[in-house]
Write a protein that holds these residues in place. Structure first.
Motif, short mmCIF file in Angstrom:
data_model
loop_
_atom_site.label_atom_id
_atom_site.label_comp_id
_atom_site.label_asym_id
_atom_site.label_seq_id
_atom_site.Cartn_x
_atom_site.Cartn_y
_atom_site.Cartn_z
N UNK A 77 55.69 33.60 49.91
CA UNK A 77 54.74 34.63 50.14
C UNK A 77 53.40 33.73 51.03
N UNK A 78 52.93 34.19 51.03
CA UNK A 78 51.73 33.42 52.02
C UNK A 78 50.08 34.52 51.99
N UNK A 79 49.22 34.59 51.22
CA UNK A 79 48.55 36.23 51.23
C UNK A 79 47.01 35.02 50.27
N UNK A 80 46.04 35.57 50.45
CA UNK A 80 44.67 35.26 49.11
C UNK A 80 44.85 35.66 47.93
N UNK A 81 44.24 34.88 47.01
CA UNK A 81 43.94 34.99 45.46
C UNK A 81 42.72 36.42 45.73
N UNK A 82 42.47 37.05 44.95
CA UNK A 82 42.43 38.34 44.69
C UNK A 82 42.04 39.01 43.29
N UNK A 83 40.86 38.90 42.35
CA UNK A 83 40.54 39.12 41.15
C UNK A 83 39.47 40.83 41.27
N UNK A 84 39.96 41.03 39.86
CA UNK A 84 39.09 42.69 39.91
C UNK A 84 39.11 42.67 38.56
N UNK A 85 38.38 43.56 38.18
CA UNK A 85 38.04 43.75 37.07
C UNK A 85 38.26 45.21 36.64
N UNK A 86 38.16 45.14 35.28
CA UNK A 86 38.22 47.27 34.45
C UNK A 86 38.13 47.40 33.47
N UNK A 87 38.20 48.23 32.64
CA UNK A 87 37.99 48.65 31.57
C UNK A 87 39.05 49.51 31.31
N UNK A 88 39.47 49.62 30.09
CA UNK A 88 39.98 50.24 29.87
C UNK A 88 39.55 51.56 29.02
N UNK A 89 40.22 52.76 28.17
CA UNK A 89 39.87 53.64 26.84
C UNK A 89 38.74 53.23 26.51
N UNK A 90 39.53 52.15 25.70
CA UNK A 90 38.91 51.68 24.80
C UNK A 90 37.32 50.74 25.25
N UNK A 91 37.34 51.05 26.47
CA UNK A 91 36.41 49.99 27.20
C UNK A 91 36.24 48.86 27.21
N UNK A 92 37.80 48.18 26.44
CA UNK A 92 37.54 46.78 27.03
C UNK A 92 38.27 46.75 28.21
N UNK A 93 37.00 45.03 28.87
CA UNK A 93 37.62 44.87 30.23
C UNK A 93 38.62 43.80 30.00
N UNK A 94 39.22 43.70 31.26
CA UNK A 94 40.14 43.08 31.54
C UNK A 94 40.42 42.41 32.99
N UNK A 95 41.06 41.39 33.02
CA UNK A 95 41.02 41.05 34.60
C UNK A 95 42.35 40.38 34.85
#
Length: 147
Positions: A77-95
């Motif tokens: 696989x050749x590609x690029x790294x991407x990072x995203x953040x989101x919040x779950x139902x308990x307002x915890x931030x995940x990456x």
């Protein structure tokens, strides 16, 4: 100076590709890709370290992966790294950091039809083929072979 974001992975699928429907972006295929590294401890014991990578493919690349790949397949696989953040139902931030593929090469032969679990053959030349593919992706001239 401009920046550069390119990842090249060679590994095996940990499970069959997953087709994900994302309304505003169309559909994606998610792969779970394992890469392995063997090393010796200071006591001389050989150990293996496995890293798991999330890979996303879209458009034709995703369709080809979903139709052709099975658990156990070896791919480049050749590609690029991407990072995203989101919040779950308990307002915890995940990456999540994932690879967004631009190119994919099959390094396994077709699975045997006689077994329930996919077995891939002809791994002998996979390393040399992968080196040539990486050189091609990076625009390097082909390495000369010893006579």
């Amino acid at each position: 100076m401009s920046s550069f974001n390119q990842v090249i992975l060679i590994g095996n699928l940990g499970k069959d590709p997953e087709v994900l429907q994302v309304s505003e972006l169309g559909s994606f295929v998610r792969l779970s890709l394992a890469t392995h590294k063997k090393f010796k401890t200071k006591d001389g014991e050989v150990r293996e370290d496995t890293q798991w990578h999330t890979v996303y493919l879209n458009n034709n690349l995703g369709r080809v992966a979903a139709a052709s790949l099975k658990k156990g397949a070896k791919v480049l696989i050749s590609g690029e790294l991407r990072t995203r953040d989101w919040q779950d139902k308990e307002a915890q931030v995940h990456r999540l950091t994932a690879v967004y593929a631009k190119e994919m090469k099959f390094l396994s032969a077709k699975p045997r039809e006689t077994t329930d679990e996919a077995e891939f053959l002809d791994e002998d030349n996979a390393y040399e083929k992968a080196k040539r593919d990486i050189d091609q992706i990076l625009g390097r001239p082909p390495a000369e072979t010893a006579a």
